[in-house]
Enzyme design. Sequence first.
Site, PDB file in Angstrom:
ATOM      1  N   LYS A  22       0.849  -1.212   0.000  1.00 39.32           N
ATOM      2  CA  LYS A  22       0.000   0.000   0.000  1.00 39.32           C
ATOM      3  C   LYS A  22       0.875   1.249   0.000  1.00 39.32           C
ATOM      4  O   LYS A  22       0.666   2.162  -0.789  1.00 39.32           O
ATOM      5  CB  LYS A  22      -0.885  -0.006   1.252  1.00 39.32           C
ATOM      6  CG  LYS A  22      -1.567   1.321   1.530  1.00 39.32           C
ATOM      7  CD  LYS A  22      -2.477   1.249   2.732  1.00 39.32           C
ATOM      8  CE  LYS A  22      -1.830   1.518   4.055  1.00 39.32           C
ATOM      9  NZ  LYS A  22      -1.447   2.937   4.307  1.00 39.32           N
ATOM     10  N   ASN A  23       1.862   1.276   0.889  1.00 36.76           N
ATOM     11  CA  ASN A  23       2.647   2.507   1.056  1.00 36.76           C
ATOM     12  C   ASN A  23       3.614   2.768  -0.095  1.00 36.76           C
ATOM     13  O   ASN A  23       4.155   3.863  -0.208  1.00 36.76           O
ATOM     14  CB  ASN A  23       3.401   2.487   2.393  1.00 36.76           C
ATOM     15  CG  ASN A  23       2.458   2.670   3.569  1.00 36.76           C
ATOM     16  OD1 ASN A  23       1.273   2.922   3.381  1.00 36.76           O
ATOM     17  ND2 ASN A  23       2.978   2.534   4.775  1.00 36.76           N
ATOM     18  N   CYS A 116      -4.638  12.220  12.683  1.00 38.73           N
ATOM     19  CA  CYS A 116      -5.354  10.959  12.628  1.00 38.73           C
ATOM     20  C   CYS A 116      -5.219  10.293  13.978  1.00 38.73           C
ATOM     21  O   CYS A 116      -4.706  10.887  14.917  1.00 38.73           O
ATOM     22  CB  CYS A 116      -4.824  10.066  11.517  1.00 38.73           C
ATOM     23  SG  CYS A 116      -3.359   9.202  11.995  1.00 38.73           S
ATOM     24  N   ARG A 121      -0.023  14.771  13.239  1.00 34.37           N
ATOM     25  CA  ARG A 121       0.831  14.385  12.113  1.00 34.37           C
ATOM     26  C   ARG A 121       1.066  15.630  11.267  1.00 34.37           C
ATOM     27  O   ARG A 121       0.408  15.847  10.264  1.00 34.37           O
ATOM     28  CB  ARG A 121       0.196  13.234  11.313  1.00 34.37           C
ATOM     29  CG  ARG A 121       0.148  11.956  12.130  1.00 34.37           C
ATOM     30  CD  ARG A 121      -0.432  10.805  11.377  1.00 34.37           C
ATOM     31  NE  ARG A 121       0.507  10.175  10.475  1.00 34.37           N
ATOM     32  CZ  ARG A 121       0.270   9.024   9.858  1.00 34.37           C
ATOM     33  NH1 ARG A 121      -0.855   8.399  10.058  1.00 34.37           N
ATOM     34  NH2 ARG A 121       1.165   8.508   9.041  1.00 34.37           N
ATOM     35  N   ASP A 305       4.889   0.623  12.295  1.00 39.09           N
ATOM     36  CA  ASP A 305       3.677  -0.038  11.803  1.00 39.09           C
ATOM     37  C   ASP A 305       3.599  -1.508  12.234  1.00 39.09           C
ATOM     38  O   ASP A 305       2.516  -2.108  12.200  1.00 39.09           O
ATOM     39  CB  ASP A 305       3.617   0.033  10.268  1.00 39.09           C
ATOM     40  CG  ASP A 305       3.287   1.432   9.764  1.00 39.09           C
ATOM     41  OD1 ASP A 305       2.977   2.309  10.595  1.00 39.09           O
ATOM     42  OD2 ASP A 305       3.335   1.648   8.542  1.00 39.09           O
ATOM     43  N   ARG A 397      -8.401  -0.945   4.980  1.00 36.60           N
ATOM     44  CA  ARG A 397      -7.628   0.128   4.333  1.00 36.60           C
ATOM     45  C   ARG A 397      -6.259  -0.379   3.908  1.00 36.60           C
ATOM     46  O   ARG A 397      -5.647   0.174   2.994  1.00 36.60           O
ATOM     47  CB  ARG A 397      -7.401   1.281   5.328  1.00 36.60           C
ATOM     48  CG  ARG A 397      -8.419   2.376   5.282  1.00 36.60           C
ATOM     49  CD  ARG A 397      -7.978   3.514   6.174  1.00 36.60           C
ATOM     50  NE  ARG A 397      -6.611   3.864   5.919  1.00 36.60           N
ATOM     51  CZ  ARG A 397      -5.685   4.131   6.864  1.00 36.60           C
ATOM     52  NH1 ARG A 397      -6.008   4.103   8.140  1.00 36.60           N
ATOM     53  NH2 ARG A 397      -4.462   4.433   6.538  1.00 36.60           N
TER      54      ARG A 397
HETATM   55  C1  UD1 Z   1       4.588   6.814   6.551  1.00 37.09           C
HETATM   56  C2  UD1 Z   1       3.715   5.601   6.364  1.00 37.09           C
HETATM   57  C3  UD1 Z   1       3.147   5.131   7.703  1.00 37.09           C
HETATM   58  C4  UD1 Z   1       4.291   4.927   8.699  1.00 37.09           C
HETATM   59  C5  UD1 Z   1       5.191   6.160   8.776  1.00 37.09           C
HETATM   60  C6  UD1 Z   1       6.422   5.933   9.643  1.00 37.09           C
HETATM   61  C7  UD1 Z   1       2.797   5.915   4.145  1.00 37.09           C
HETATM   62  C8  UD1 Z   1       1.601   6.176   3.313  1.00 37.09           C
HETATM   63  N1  UD1 Z   1       2.622   5.922   5.463  1.00 37.09           N
HETATM   64  O1  UD1 Z   1       3.752   7.847   7.064  1.00 37.09           O
HETATM   65  O2  UD1 Z   1       2.449   3.910   7.502  1.00 37.09           O
HETATM   66  O3  UD1 Z   1       3.748   4.669   9.972  1.00 37.09           O
HETATM   67  O4  UD1 Z   1       5.652   6.513   7.461  1.00 37.09           O
HETATM   68  O5  UD1 Z   1       7.152   4.854   9.181  1.00 37.09           O
HETATM   69  O6  UD1 Z   1       3.873   5.645   3.633  1.00 37.09           O
HETATM   70  N2  UD1 Z   1       6.773  14.523  10.872  1.00 37.09           N
HETATM   71  C9  UD1 Z   1       6.903  15.873  11.205  1.00 37.09           C
HETATM   72  N3  UD1 Z   1       6.665  16.798  10.223  1.00 37.09           N
HETATM   73  C10 UD1 Z   1       6.308  16.433   8.942  1.00 37.09           C
HETATM   74  C11 UD1 Z   1       6.208  15.059   8.622  1.00 37.09           C
HETATM   75  C12 UD1 Z   1       6.449  14.124   9.621  1.00 37.09           C
HETATM   76  O7  UD1 Z   1       7.199  16.224  12.339  1.00 37.09           O
HETATM   77  O8  UD1 Z   1       6.131  17.335   8.102  1.00 37.09           O
HETATM   78  C13 UD1 Z   1       7.038  13.497  11.924  1.00 37.09           C
HETATM   79  C14 UD1 Z   1       5.800  12.657  12.226  1.00 37.09           C
HETATM   80  O9  UD1 Z   1       4.955  13.274  13.167  1.00 37.09           O
HETATM   81  C15 UD1 Z   1       6.438  11.373  12.751  1.00 37.09           C
HETATM   82  C16 UD1 Z   1       7.738  11.270  11.941  1.00 37.09           C
HETATM   83  O10 UD1 Z   1       7.964  12.560  11.401  1.00 37.09           O
HETATM   84  O11 UD1 Z   1       6.777  11.531  14.108  1.00 37.09           O
HETATM   85  C17 UD1 Z   1       7.698  10.270  10.811  1.00 37.09           C
HETATM   86  O12 UD1 Z   1       6.545  10.471  10.038  1.00 37.09           O
HETATM   87  P1  UD1 Z   1       6.539  10.212   8.468  1.00 37.09           P
HETATM   88  O13 UD1 Z   1       7.719   9.377   8.105  1.00 37.09           O
HETATM   89  O14 UD1 Z   1       6.365  11.513   7.765  1.00 37.09           O
HETATM   90  O15 UD1 Z   1       5.215   9.368   8.296  1.00 37.09           O
HETATM   91  P2  UD1 Z   1       4.252   9.357   7.052  1.00 37.09           P
HETATM   92  O16 UD1 Z   1       5.001   9.635   5.799  1.00 37.09           O
HETATM   93  O17 UD1 Z   1       3.041  10.177   7.356  1.00 37.09           O
END
Ligand code: UD1
Length: 417
Positions: A22-23, A116, A121, A305, A397
């Site tokens: 999915k990701n 979420c 996030r 995850d 999902r």
């Molecule tokens: C992706 C995955 C999700 C997984 C996560 C961490 C997808 C669709 N989803 O989510 O399943 O749990 O990686 O492996 O690929 N953060 C910030 N600022 C930002 C963005 C992120 O502070 O602008 C922080 C987040 O709060 C979190 C950390 O960075 O603590 C990692 O998040 P991130 O790697 O961005 O997760 P996603 O890409 O949303």
Amino acid sequence: MEIWHIRGGRRLAGSCTVQGSKNASLPILAASILCPLRCELFHVPQLRDVDAALRILRHLGCLAEQRDGRVYIDSTQLSCCSIPHALMEEMRSSVIFMGALLARCGEARLSLPGGCQLGKRPIDLHLAALRKLGAQIEEDGGEIACHAYGLRGAEIVFPLPSVGATENAMLAACAAKGETVIRGAAREPEIVALQGFLRAAGAQVDGAGSGTITVTGFRPRRSAACRIMPDRIVGATLACAAAATGGDVLLRDTDPKHFSTVLYFLNQAGCDIISSTHSVRIRSGGKLRGIGALETAPYPGFPTDAQPVLMAALLKAEGRTAITENIFENRFRQVPELRRLGAQIDLDGRTALIRGVDRLRGTALSATDLRGGAAMILAGLAADGETVICDEGHVTRGYERFDACLRSLGADVCLEY
Ligand code: UD1
């Protein structure tokens, strides 16, 4: 509402194939609009999140169809650069369309995906990266408007690795003039998969899988094709299901390297792990043992995850396990539900301490989120009697025909819609 009925106590045995990721699918679906392109993706899982991405593509004016695990997209007629709130709110990762739209149209309008169940996030890193490439971004009451009158290559330095922000930066950088260097990039296999697709579409991208990615240009092709990598979290979930039930399961069409940390801890817990390039066998002799302490971390560390499903596998292990969650602030939402089955789990800030119990008793539960819901299903498989899980569509999902997959391994599971 989806209702899972699980009669626990059966040992999982046999073999099954692992669905496409999915990701990895979601950023590649967004990348399909970078230039007027026809593309074909294979091994795409049939999931609600993938459906949501396809609906966004159609809203933008693309042709987007899924049939038998294949997705066909033709973005040559893309005619719109805004995504309405109703489509954005279906899936948080729709924020990934921001970089792609900016690259294709020089403009993107969308609403904030919002928080979420896992806690705050933020998308500050996404926005900072796009600004660094020359985008002007205005935020107004949850609406975001980005414009770029010619993106310019730049050095982007992330203070922490974010999967989504790295992907957004890669997508926008494809349309930038000159070289972009992304430092502090996330190193997840899904980023490598995105690089593979971008290269197939004509982009020059290097370094994915390391902390530094360079994007140096784009010579658009008319068509691109790629096969979606196997889903490493589904692989980890099935491995944990085998361990939770004292089972013996062969996972085919997977890449065990991608979830080697999960397999390592299952081995520590007493499972035999026999890996080859595209398959892995997980054989549990019965009683597992607690594994001391583990922490979630960005790849190649232990994936957040997979934390809930490993927790579920260890509820009946002899001894203790302390799991510290370092990525998301609210990722123990499954714990109160697992306690209702008789699990002994104490929460202390970011750490959950699991003391193995001899028996879990089936009862009625509510799924809290995607991976938390999967953890409840695994705990139900390990519990005596019937577990009924009410789920507002979280598990489906991310897991494709999960009930049928578990049944093929001998589980007594039924999903009622
Ligand atoms: C992706 C995955 C999700 C997984 C996560 C961490 C997808 C669709 N989803 O989510 O399943 O749990 O990686 O492996 O690929 N953060 C910030 N600022 C930002 C963005 C992120 O502070 O602008 C922080 C987040 O709060 C979190 C950390 O960075 O603590 C990692 O998040 P991130 O790697 O961005 O997760 P996603 O890409 O949303």
